[in-house]
Design a protein around this motif. Sequence first.
Motif, PDB file in Angstrom:
ATOM      1  N   LEU A  51      -7.634  -4.037   9.387  1.00 43.27           N
ATOM      2  CA  LEU A  51      -7.757  -5.079  10.404  1.00 43.27           C
ATOM      3  C   LEU A  51      -6.807  -6.243  10.149  1.00 43.27           C
ATOM      4  N   PHE A  52      -6.733  -6.692   8.908  1.00 47.55           N
ATOM      5  CA  PHE A  52      -5.840  -7.795   8.578  1.00 47.55           C
ATOM      6  C   PHE A  52      -4.379  -7.380   8.767  1.00 47.55           C
ATOM      7  N   TYR A  53      -4.060  -6.161   8.373  1.00 45.19           N
ATOM      8  CA  TYR A  53      -2.675  -5.700   8.469  1.00 45.19           C
ATOM      9  C   TYR A  53      -2.228  -5.593   9.927  1.00 45.19           C
ATOM     10  N   VAL A  54      -3.105  -5.093  10.791  1.00 38.67           N
ATOM     11  CA  VAL A  54      -2.781  -5.006  12.216  1.00 38.67           C
ATOM     12  C   VAL A  54      -2.560  -6.401  12.800  1.00 38.67           C
ATOM     13  N   ALA A  55      -3.346  -7.376  12.333  1.00 36.00           N
ATOM     14  CA  ALA A  55      -3.229  -8.743  12.850  1.00 36.00           C
ATOM     15  C   ALA A  55      -1.879  -9.365  12.498  1.00 36.00           C
ATOM     16  N   ASP A  56      -1.359  -9.088  11.293  1.00 32.25           N
ATOM     17  CA  ASP A  56      -0.073  -9.663  10.882  1.00 32.25           C
ATOM     18  C   ASP A  56       0.485  -8.872   9.714  1.00 32.25           C
ATOM     19  N   GLU A  57       1.225  -7.815  10.016  1.00 29.23           N
ATOM     20  CA  GLU A  57       1.719  -6.940   8.946  1.00 29.23           C
ATOM     21  C   GLU A  57       2.772  -7.590   8.059  1.00 29.23           C
ATOM     22  N   SER A  58       3.330  -8.712   8.475  1.00 24.80           N
ATOM     23  CA  SER A  58       4.359  -9.359   7.651  1.00 24.80           C
ATOM     24  C   SER A  58       3.792 -10.526   6.837  1.00 24.80           C
ATOM     25  N   GLY A  59       2.475 -10.693   6.823  1.00 22.41           N
ATOM     26  CA  GLY A  59       1.894 -11.867   6.184  1.00 22.41           C
ATOM     27  C   GLY A  59       1.353 -11.670   4.780  1.00 22.41           C
ATOM     28  N   PHE A  60       1.582 -10.512   4.165  1.00 18.69           N
ATOM     29  CA  PHE A  60       0.985 -10.230   2.865  1.00 18.69           C
ATOM     30  C   PHE A  60       2.062 -10.015   1.806  1.00 18.69           C
ATOM     31  N   TYR A  61       1.910 -10.726   0.694  1.00 24.12           N
ATOM     32  CA  TYR A  61       2.884 -10.647  -0.387  1.00 24.12           C
ATOM     33  C   TYR A  61       2.166 -10.423  -1.702  1.00 24.12           C
ATOM     34  N   GLY A  62       2.808  -9.685  -2.575  1.00 25.40           N
ATOM     35  CA  GLY A  62       2.266  -9.440  -3.896  1.00 25.40           C
ATOM     36  C   GLY A  62       3.138 -10.078  -4.942  1.00 25.40           C
ATOM     37  N   CYS A  63       2.496 -10.512  -6.007  1.00 26.99           N
ATOM     38  CA  CYS A  63       3.192 -11.035  -7.175  1.00 26.99           C
ATOM     39  C   CYS A  63       3.159  -9.940  -8.235  1.00 26.99           C
ATOM     40  N   PHE A  64       4.311  -9.479  -8.633  1.00 31.25           N
ATOM     41  CA  PHE A  64       4.419  -8.354  -9.560  1.00 31.25           C
ATOM     42  C   PHE A  64       5.073  -8.781 -10.871  1.00 31.25           C
ATOM     43  N   ILE A  65       4.614  -8.192 -11.942  1.00 24.91           N
ATOM     44  CA  ILE A  65       5.339  -8.200 -13.217  1.00 24.91           C
ATOM     45  C   ILE A  65       5.664  -6.743 -13.471  1.00 24.91           C
ATOM     46  N   GLY A  66       6.933  -6.423 -13.400  1.00 30.18           N
ATOM     47  CA  GLY A  66       7.321  -5.009 -13.428  1.00 30.18           C
ATOM     48  C   GLY A  66       6.782  -4.344 -12.173  1.00 30.18           C
ATOM     49  N   ASP A  67       6.082  -3.230 -12.356  1.00 34.95           N
ATOM     50  CA  ASP A  67       5.485  -2.518 -11.222  1.00 34.95           C
ATOM     51  C   ASP A  67       4.019  -2.864 -11.024  1.00 34.95           C
ATOM     52  N   GLU A  68       3.482  -3.780 -11.821  1.00 34.53           N
ATOM     53  CA  GLU A  68       2.056  -4.100 -11.766  1.00 34.53           C
ATOM     54  C   GLU A  68       1.779  -5.286 -10.837  1.00 34.53           C
ATOM     55  N   LEU A  69       0.914  -5.059  -9.861  1.00 35.39           N
ATOM     56  CA  LEU A  69       0.499  -6.111  -8.939  1.00 35.39           C
ATOM     57  C   LEU A  69      -0.455  -7.050  -9.674  1.00 35.39           C
TER      58      LEU A  69
END
Length: 88
Positions: A51-69
């Motif tokens: 539901l959140f992704y459909v509302a705004d698919e460009s609004g989510f960001y992850g902070c990664f160290i290497g490949d780990e979220l």
Amino acid sequence: MVTYMSDTSSTKLSSMASNLVFKQLDLTGLRVLIDLALTEGWNPGLSDAELFYVADESGFYGCFIGDELMAGVLSSLTMMTLGLWGFS
């Protein structure tokens, strides 16, 4: 002056911070982020990711160290009048 961490901790955090990378999350990444929230005791809805992704698919960001979220950020504008900002 109040200190919240030792000089050694500060150096270690500084080293970690230099390896931080922010990336936009796809739906799979958002599902991982919501699963992390669930393991931390939050109560996400069963269909929140979709539901959140459909509302705004460009609004989510992850902070990664290497490949780990390590953390996630929501930055979304709804109906062109309401801005949302969240961090987990």
